[in-house]
Design an enzyme around this catalytic site. Structure first.
Site, PDB file in Angstrom:
ATOM      1  N   ARG A   1       1.011  -1.436  -0.014  1.00  0.00           N
ATOM      2  CA  ARG A   1       0.054  -0.122  -0.097  1.00  0.00           C
ATOM      3  C   ARG A   1       0.707   1.189   0.577  1.00  0.00           C
ATOM      4  O   ARG A   1       0.588   2.289   0.678  1.00  0.00           O
ATOM      5  CB  ARG A   1      -1.133  -0.065   1.780  1.00  0.00           C
ATOM      6  CG  ARG A   1      -1.500  -1.128   2.258  1.00  0.00           C
ATOM      7  CD  ARG A   1      -3.359  -1.323   0.147  1.00  0.00           C
ATOM      8  NE  ARG A   1      -3.999  -1.066   0.438  1.00  0.00           N
ATOM      9  CZ  ARG A   1      -4.704  -3.005   0.024  1.00  0.00           C
ATOM     10  NH1 ARG A   1      -3.004  -3.368  -0.622  1.00  0.00           N
ATOM     11  NH2 ARG A   1      -5.610  -3.659   0.162  1.00  0.00           N
TER      12      ARG A   1
ATOM     13  N   SER B   1     -10.918  -0.344   2.985  1.00  0.00           N
ATOM     14  CA  SER B   1     -10.084  -0.848   4.285  1.00  0.00           C
ATOM     15  C   SER B   1     -10.075   0.283   5.236  1.00  0.00           C
ATOM     16  O   SER B   1      -9.421   1.425   4.447  1.00  0.00           O
ATOM     17  CB  SER B   1      -8.464  -1.435   4.086  1.00  0.00           C
ATOM     18  OG  SER B   1      -8.833  -2.639   3.345  1.00  0.00           O
TER      19      SER B   1
ATOM     20  N   GLU C   1      -5.116   3.397   6.129  1.00  0.00           N
ATOM     21  CA  GLU C   1      -4.907   3.213   5.062  1.00  0.00           C
ATOM     22  C   GLU C   1      -5.195   4.746   4.681  1.00  0.00           C
ATOM     23  O   GLU C   1      -4.265   5.277   3.450  1.00  0.00           O
ATOM     24  CB  GLU C   1      -5.659   2.398   4.605  1.00  0.00           C
ATOM     25  CG  GLU C   1      -4.859   1.587   4.145  1.00  0.00           C
ATOM     26  CD  GLU C   1      -5.456   1.901   2.556  1.00  0.00           C
ATOM     27  OE1 GLU C   1      -4.705   1.697   1.467  1.00  0.00           O
ATOM     28  OE2 GLU C   1      -6.971   1.472   2.089  1.00  0.00           O
TER      29      GLU C   1
HETATM   30  N1  EPU Z   1     -10.838 -11.073   9.007  1.00  0.00           N
HETATM   31  C1  EPU Z   1     -11.442 -11.303  10.841  1.00  0.00           C
HETATM   32  N2  EPU Z   1     -12.622  -9.972  10.472  1.00  0.00           N
HETATM   33  C2  EPU Z   1     -12.830  -9.635  10.166  1.00  0.00           C
HETATM   34  C3  EPU Z   1     -12.311  -8.800   8.880  1.00  0.00           C
HETATM   35  C4  EPU Z   1     -11.455  -9.991   8.468  1.00  0.00           C
HETATM   36  O1  EPU Z   1     -11.932 -11.840  11.173  1.00  0.00           O
HETATM   37  O2  EPU Z   1     -13.758  -8.749  10.273  1.00  0.00           O
HETATM   38  C5  EPU Z   1      -9.982 -12.347   8.799  1.00  0.00           C
HETATM   39  C6  EPU Z   1     -10.083 -13.184   7.894  1.00  0.00           C
HETATM   40  O3  EPU Z   1     -10.837 -14.223   8.718  1.00  0.00           O
HETATM   41  C7  EPU Z   1      -9.537 -13.442   7.268  1.00  0.00           C
HETATM   42  C8  EPU Z   1      -8.267 -11.756   7.328  1.00  0.00           C
HETATM   43  O4  EPU Z   1      -8.848 -11.467   8.909  1.00  0.00           O
HETATM   44  O5  EPU Z   1      -8.786 -14.325   7.990  1.00  0.00           O
HETATM   45  C9  EPU Z   1      -8.194 -11.226   6.067  1.00  0.00           C
HETATM   46  O6  EPU Z   1      -9.273 -10.672   5.778  1.00  0.00           O
HETATM   47  P1  EPU Z   1      -9.534 -10.815   4.258  1.00  0.00           P
HETATM   48  O7  EPU Z   1      -9.403 -11.559   3.648  1.00  0.00           O
HETATM   49  O8  EPU Z   1     -10.830  -9.986   4.359  1.00  0.00           O
HETATM   50  O9  EPU Z   1      -8.777  -9.492   4.130  1.00  0.00           O
HETATM   51  P2  EPU Z   1      -7.965  -7.726   5.112  1.00  0.00           P
HETATM   52  O10 EPU Z   1      -6.344  -8.716   4.538  1.00  0.00           O
HETATM   53  O11 EPU Z   1      -9.393  -7.595   5.873  1.00  0.00           O
HETATM   54  C10 EPU Z   1      -6.906  -6.926   2.617  1.00  0.00           C
HETATM   55  C11 EPU Z   1      -6.766  -5.662   1.592  1.00  0.00           C
HETATM   56  C12 EPU Z   1      -7.945  -5.402   1.081  1.00  0.00           C
HETATM   57  C13 EPU Z   1      -8.114  -6.550   0.900  1.00  0.00           C
HETATM   58  C14 EPU Z   1      -8.342  -7.855   1.081  1.00  0.00           C
HETATM   59  C15 EPU Z   1      -7.870  -9.140   0.348  1.00  0.00           C
HETATM   60  C16 EPU Z   1      -5.848  -4.279   3.282  1.00  0.00           C
HETATM   61  C17 EPU Z   1      -4.947  -3.469   4.011  1.00  0.00           C
HETATM   62  N3  EPU Z   1      -6.501  -4.642   3.040  1.00  0.00           N
HETATM   63  O12 EPU Z   1      -7.866  -6.817   3.360  1.00  0.00           O
HETATM   64  O13 EPU Z   1      -8.352  -4.208   0.714  1.00  0.00           O
HETATM   65  O14 EPU Z   1      -9.699  -6.784  -1.276  1.00  0.00           O
HETATM   66  O15 EPU Z   1      -7.190  -8.185   2.071  1.00  0.00           O
HETATM   67  O16 EPU Z   1      -6.548  -9.420  -0.417  1.00  0.00           O
HETATM   68  O17 EPU Z   1      -4.545  -4.857   3.026  1.00  0.00           O
HETATM   69  C18 EPU Z   1      -8.569  -1.889   0.334  1.00  0.00           C
HETATM   70  O18 EPU Z   1      -6.979  -1.569   0.660  1.00  0.00           O
HETATM   71  O19 EPU Z   1      -9.021  -1.026   0.317  1.00  0.00           O
HETATM   72  C19 EPU Z   1      -9.090  -3.429   0.638  1.00  0.00           C
HETATM   73  C20 EPU Z   1      -9.939  -3.141   0.284  1.00  0.00           C
END
Ligand code: EPU
Length: 339
Positions: free
Chosen positions: A165, A239, A334
């Site tokens: 990012r 995010s 972010e």
């Molecule tokens: N999780 C929870 N609770 C929640 C959300 C997530 O426990 O409310 C856990 C999930 O169970 C999962 C882990 O956190 O095991 C990761 O969640 P997810 O795969 O949804 O991805 P993220 O790490 O929360 C990042 C990016 C997203 C991107 C997703 C998918 C960042 C800041 N965000 O989110 O990007 O779509 O991975 O690759 O790195 C954005 O930047 O605006 C964005 C949406």
């Protein structure tokens, strides 16, 4: 051609978090020449702000000086060889239109980045990433205009200082350049990345030839739509925090105390799922005034309507405070904050 300037322009539809704000002066140049002209005619002492569709933005108040919402259009194949195809796109193109078009052509590389809101120009600024892929992996070069001189130059991907990012445009060169276009190198054969858990699961019982860019795009869209609120329906900026990277020792200690913790070891340190931390701190689906952390994805701050910047900052501060108190982990915001 004189680029039209709008004074005291309403920005509430130019930031997907839906915060009320005005720009002292808003320009929407559609071409490089028009952009150059807008820059040449501006007050050199006043600040310049650049926004795309405002999908990764927290506007804290009215924007002084000049605000540019860049409308440079166009997507085209530049060249190809046996393996690759090079594609150019203008900064004002809606990101997912580019993804959809390349996937329709049968080119592979952008499908994991399907449905990310925003423009092409914003993509390298924060090195957009999702579902196991970052823009940096397919980016060939970025075209920029120097705000001070109007000079156009090209940065090969290796010079963009891409990180999670992050890029030089968001870092040390912040405020220096306007990204006007990008060039990508895509594959002509499917070499899809389905390493992200739910993608791997979906394709686990399917033959290798079923893993096409179009099939991956379809799945990514389904996953996104199941978790992430559509900003056109529920105002948000994606995010709201980065996934924090902590030392391996710190991650081990947390894992011992909280076995469910979601953590990904990196080259240096361990990345933690901020969504998990926020949910475990009790903020998932929780509202504070008109804003809330989303009920399906705790990492996304949503505006249920009528929020002002202070509402957003109050919720962000409360979430940060509680995550810090519970886990000793500092969350970093972010989206870009203006002004
Ligand atoms: N999780 C929870 N609770 C929640 C959300 C997530 O426990 O409310 C856990 C999930 O169970 C999962 C882990 O956190 O095991 C990761 O969640 P997810 O795969 O949804 O991805 P993220 O790490 O929360 C990042 C990016 C997203 C991107 C997703 C998918 C960042 C800041 N965000 O989110 O990007 O779509 O991975 O690759 O790195 C954005 O930047 O605006 C964005 C949406």
């Amino acid at each position: 051609m004189t680029a039209l300037l709008e004074h005291n322009a309403d920005l509430s539809s130019l930031n997907t978090l839906g915060l009320p704000a005005r720009a002292a002066c808003l320009a929407r140049p559609q071409t490089l020449d028009a952009l150059e002209q807008v820059l040449a005619e501006r007050d050199p002492n006043a600040p310049v702000h650049v926004i795309g569709e405002g999908s990764n933005l927290v506007i804290q108040g009215d924007l002084p000086g000049l605000t540019i919402a860049l409308g440079i259009d166009g997507m085209a194949k530049v060249k190809q060889d046996e393996q690759s195809v090079w594609v150019a796109a203008g900064a004002g193109v809606h990101w997912d239109d580019l993804v959809a078009w390349t996937v329709e052509q049968g080119w592979q590389g952008l499908e994991n980045l399907s449905l990310i809101p925003g423009t092409v120009g914003a993509a390298p600024y924060q090195n957009i990433g999702a579902y196991g892929v970052e823009l940096a992996q397919v980016l060939e070069q970025v075209t920029v205009m120097d705000i001070a001189t109007g000079t156009v130059s090209h940065f090969p991907a290796e010079q963009c200082e891409f990180a999670y990012r992050d890029s030089r445009f968001k870092g040390r060169d912040k405020g220096r350049y306007i990204i006007t276009g990008i060039e990508l190198r895509l594959n002509r054969q499917a070499r899809c990345n389905i390493s992200y858990g739910p993608l791997a699961q979906h394709f686990a019982d399917k033959p290798a030839q079923a893993v096409t860019a179009a099939a991956v795009r379809e799945q990514v869209i389904a996953i996104r739509q199941s978790k992430l609120p559509d900003p056109a329906v529920l105002a948000n900026a994606g995010s709201f925090f980065k996934n924090p990277v902590v030392s391996a020792e710190k991650a081990d200690a947390l894992k011992a105390a909280f076995p469910q913790l979601v953590a990904y070891p990196q080259e240096s340190g361990t990345k933690l799922a901020a969504g998990w931390l926020i949910e475990a701190a009790g903020w998932k689906g929780k509202r504070l005034g008109p804003v809330a952390m989303h009920s399906e994805q705790a990492l996304v701050l949503v505006n249920h309507g009528g929020a002002i910047p202070e509402d957003v900052m109050a919720l962000a501060a409360a979430v940060k405070r509680d995550v810090w108190q519970r886990f000793g982990v500092e969350l970093e915001q972010e989206p870009v904050v203006l002004p």
